[in-house]
Design a protein around this motif. Structure first.
Motif, PDB file in Angstrom:
ATOM      1  N   GLY A  93       9.579  11.264  -7.905  1.00 37.55           N
ATOM      2  CA  GLY A  93      10.571  10.345  -8.276  1.00 37.55           C
ATOM      3  C   GLY A  93      10.228   8.986  -8.528  1.00 37.55           C
ATOM      4  N   LEU A  94      11.156   8.192  -8.753  1.00 34.85           N
ATOM      5  CA  LEU A  94      10.872   6.918  -8.943  1.00 34.85           C
ATOM      6  C   LEU A  94      10.542   6.139  -7.797  1.00 34.85           C
ATOM      7  CD1 LEU A  94      11.091   4.312 -10.655  1.00 34.85           C
ATOM      8  CD2 LEU A  94      13.684   3.864  -9.922  1.00 34.85           C
ATOM      9  N   PRO A  95      11.091   6.371  -6.611  1.00 37.21           N
ATOM     10  CA  PRO A  95      10.402   5.808  -5.403  1.00 37.21           C
ATOM     11  C   PRO A  95       8.976   6.202  -5.468  1.00 37.21           C
ATOM     12  CG  PRO A  95      12.536   6.774  -4.901  1.00 37.21           C
ATOM     13  CD  PRO A  95      12.181   7.202  -6.138  1.00 37.21           C
ATOM     14  N   GLY A  96       8.527   7.314  -5.360  1.00 36.13           N
ATOM     15  CA  GLY A  96       7.364   7.543  -5.397  1.00 36.13           C
ATOM     16  C   GLY A  96       6.438   6.661  -6.426  1.00 36.13           C
ATOM     17  N   LEU A  97       6.860   6.545  -7.505  1.00 36.39           N
ATOM     18  CA  LEU A  97       5.940   5.976  -8.634  1.00 36.39           C
ATOM     19  C   LEU A  97       5.645   4.429  -8.388  1.00 36.39           C
ATOM     20  CD1 LEU A  97       7.361   7.555 -12.006  1.00 36.39           C
ATOM     21  CD2 LEU A  97       5.448   8.148 -10.665  1.00 36.39           C
ATOM     22  N   LEU A  98       7.124   3.763  -7.850  1.00 32.64           N
ATOM     23  CA  LEU A  98       7.053   2.200  -7.372  1.00 32.64           C
ATOM     24  C   LEU A  98       6.290   2.316  -6.237  1.00 32.64           C
ATOM     25  CD1 LEU A  98      10.607   1.786  -7.735  1.00 32.64           C
ATOM     26  CD2 LEU A  98       9.037   0.811  -9.209  1.00 32.64           C
ATOM     27  N   GLY A  99       5.970   3.268  -5.267  1.00 31.90           N
ATOM     28  CA  GLY A  99       5.183   3.206  -4.197  1.00 31.90           C
ATOM     29  C   GLY A  99       3.630   3.450  -4.547  1.00 31.90           C
ATOM     30  N   ILE A 100       3.504   3.937  -5.692  1.00 33.55           N
ATOM     31  CA  ILE A 100       1.853   3.843  -6.302  1.00 33.55           C
ATOM     32  C   ILE A 100       1.613   2.482  -6.710  1.00 33.55           C
ATOM     33  CG2 ILE A 100       0.463   4.704  -8.174  1.00 33.55           C
ATOM     34  CD1 ILE A 100       1.920   7.467  -8.206  1.00 33.55           C
ATOM     35  N   GLU A 101       2.587   1.751  -7.354  1.00 33.56           N
ATOM     36  CA  GLU A 101       2.345   0.577  -7.984  1.00 33.56           C
ATOM     37  C   GLU A 101       2.131  -0.463  -6.573  1.00 33.56           C
ATOM     38  OE1 GLU A 101       4.187  -2.994 -10.742  1.00 33.56           O
ATOM     39  OE2 GLU A 101       5.485  -1.517  -9.915  1.00 33.56           O
ATOM     40  N   VAL A 102       3.037  -0.176  -5.651  1.00 35.34           N
ATOM     41  CA  VAL A 102       2.648  -0.906  -4.327  1.00 35.34           C
ATOM     42  C   VAL A 102       1.219  -0.745  -3.946  1.00 35.34           C
ATOM     43  CG1 VAL A 102       3.273  -1.250  -2.144  1.00 35.34           C
ATOM     44  CG2 VAL A 102       5.115  -1.035  -3.686  1.00 35.34           C
ATOM     45  N   VAL A 103       0.735   0.237  -3.856  1.00 37.35           N
ATOM     46  CA  VAL A 103      -0.494   0.691  -3.124  1.00 37.35           C
ATOM     47  C   VAL A 103      -1.897   0.130  -4.113  1.00 37.35           C
ATOM     48  CG1 VAL A 103      -2.336   2.558  -2.930  1.00 37.35           C
ATOM     49  CG2 VAL A 103       0.158   2.956  -2.146  1.00 37.35           C
ATOM     50  N   THR A 104      -1.603   0.169  -5.412  1.00 38.89           N
ATOM     51  CA  THR A 104      -2.581  -0.495  -6.387  1.00 38.89           C
ATOM     52  C   THR A 104      -2.509  -1.865  -6.191  1.00 38.89           C
ATOM     53  OG1 THR A 104      -0.915  -0.639  -8.341  1.00 38.89           O
ATOM     54  CG2 THR A 104      -2.263   1.460  -8.169  1.00 38.89           C
ATOM     55  N   PHE A 105      -1.404  -2.855  -6.129  1.00 39.14           N
ATOM     56  CA  PHE A 105      -1.484  -4.125  -5.931  1.00 39.14           C
ATOM     57  C   PHE A 105      -2.084  -4.603  -4.411  1.00 39.14           C
ATOM     58  CE2 PHE A 105       1.158  -4.412  -9.679  1.00 39.14           C
ATOM     59  CZ  PHE A 105       0.874  -5.662 -10.145  1.00 39.14           C
ATOM     60  N   VAL A 106      -1.562  -3.858  -3.421  1.00 41.37           N
ATOM     61  CA  VAL A 106      -2.329  -4.164  -2.134  1.00 41.37           C
ATOM     62  C   VAL A 106      -3.826  -4.057  -2.366  1.00 41.37           C
ATOM     63  CG1 VAL A 106      -2.452  -3.448   0.250  1.00 41.37           C
ATOM     64  CG2 VAL A 106      -0.194  -3.645  -0.902  1.00 41.37           C
ATOM     65  N   ILE A 107      -4.446  -2.901  -2.873  1.00 38.28           N
ATOM     66  CA  ILE A 107      -5.972  -2.587  -2.975  1.00 38.28           C
ATOM     67  C   ILE A 107      -6.349  -3.814  -3.789  1.00 38.28           C
ATOM     68  CG2 ILE A 107      -7.643  -1.432  -4.158  1.00 38.28           C
ATOM     69  CD1 ILE A 107      -5.755   1.221  -3.547  1.00 38.28           C
ATOM     70  N   SER A 108      -5.730  -4.280  -4.885  1.00 32.64           N
ATOM     71  CA  SER A 108      -6.197  -5.339  -5.658  1.00 32.64           C
ATOM     72  C   SER A 108      -6.267  -6.701  -4.812  1.00 32.64           C
ATOM     73  CB  SER A 108      -5.293  -5.755  -6.908  1.00 32.64           C
ATOM     74  OG  SER A 108      -5.563  -6.801  -7.363  1.00 32.64           O
ATOM     75  N   MET A 109      -5.333  -7.087  -4.018  1.00 37.53           N
ATOM     76  CA  MET A 109      -5.272  -8.192  -3.179  1.00 37.53           C
ATOM     77  C   MET A 109      -6.268  -8.133  -2.087  1.00 37.53           C
ATOM     78  SD  MET A 109      -1.300  -9.359  -2.691  1.00 37.53           S
ATOM     79  CE  MET A 109      -0.735  -7.743  -2.315  1.00 37.53           C
ATOM     80  N   VAL A 110      -6.718  -7.051  -1.514  1.00 37.62           N
ATOM     81  CA  VAL A 110      -7.709  -7.017  -0.661  1.00 37.62           C
ATOM     82  C   VAL A 110      -9.186  -7.141  -1.004  1.00 37.62           C
ATOM     83  CG1 VAL A 110      -8.867  -5.296   1.092  1.00 37.62           C
ATOM     84  CG2 VAL A 110      -6.486  -5.333   1.062  1.00 37.62           C
TER      85      VAL A 110
END
Length: 208
Positions: free
Chosen positions: A168-185
């Motif tokens: 669903g949409l929450p899962g897809l948004l969660g994927i984006e959150v993970v990618t941005f956190v990885i990027s910042m780290v």
């Protein structure tokens, strides 16, 4: 020193290409999910157009300020700050979806905030590449990062469509959150040239 620093610079370049590609992929996956939700919830072309407007115009309006900031401040922290801003936009939409209060208004707010973050992210990255790559390698790395962005923009909707049914949409948004956190780290542990380093190098060169 140049021979020793060249491999380090290339590793940093590859890391930047990787995180940029990952961020674009995560963003495109989330954008696809939001677009599907808008269609299912409103069946309105105007609502979809409003989302496109919110995800584009704020970034365009802030871009002159973004260029000034990139030229004056640490590009590493500009990129991290830009990721945080974009992440806030995503979290607004995600929180609304998880709480069951998702509507077009938090989607537009999140898109506008993410657009502002992107306006800082890309100029900072584009200004960093020439400081790391040699004149001979710069066209290749520019081509690689553009190819990575293009591939992510193509793959994002495909992956988003395949996963939407399951997460669903929450899962897809969660994927984006993970990618941005990885990027910042990743960016936080890289050594990047600061604004003005190129001019300092030129000043240090002996005159003919």
């Amino acid at each position: 020193d140049d021979a020793a620093s060249a491999p380090d610079a290339r590793r940093v370049l590859w890391a930047l290409i990787g995180v940029e590609t990952l961020c674009v992929l995560g963003a495109e996956i989330a954008i696809f999910g939001v677009s599907v939700w808008i269609y299912q919830a409103t069946h309105s072309v105007y609502a979809y157009g409003a989302q496109l407007f919110a995800s584009t115009v704020p970034g365009l309006l802030i871009s002159p300020v973004a260029g000034h900031v990139v030229d004056r401040y640490s590009r590493k922290w500009v990129m991290i700050g830009a990721s945080i801003i974009a992440l806030i936009g995503t979290l607004i939409v995600l929180a609304s979806a998880l709480l069951g209060h998702l509507s077009i208004f938090p989607i537009l707010a999140g898109a506008a905030i993410a657009s502002v973050g992107e306006a800082f992210q890309w100029p900072a990255l584009a200004a960093t590449l020439p400081a790391l790559a040699s004149e001979e390698d710069l066209p290749r790395f520019n081509g690689l990062i553009e190819s990575g962005r293009a591939a992510s923009m193509l793959a994002g909707p495909v992956l988003g469509g395949a996963m939407f049914v399951f997460v669903g949409l929450p899962g897809l948004l969660g994927i984006e959150v993970v990618t941005f956190v990885i990027s910042m780290v990743v960016i936080s542990v890289l050594t990047l040239p600061n604004a003005g380093d190129e001019e300092d190098d030129e000043d240090d060169e002996p005159s003919a």
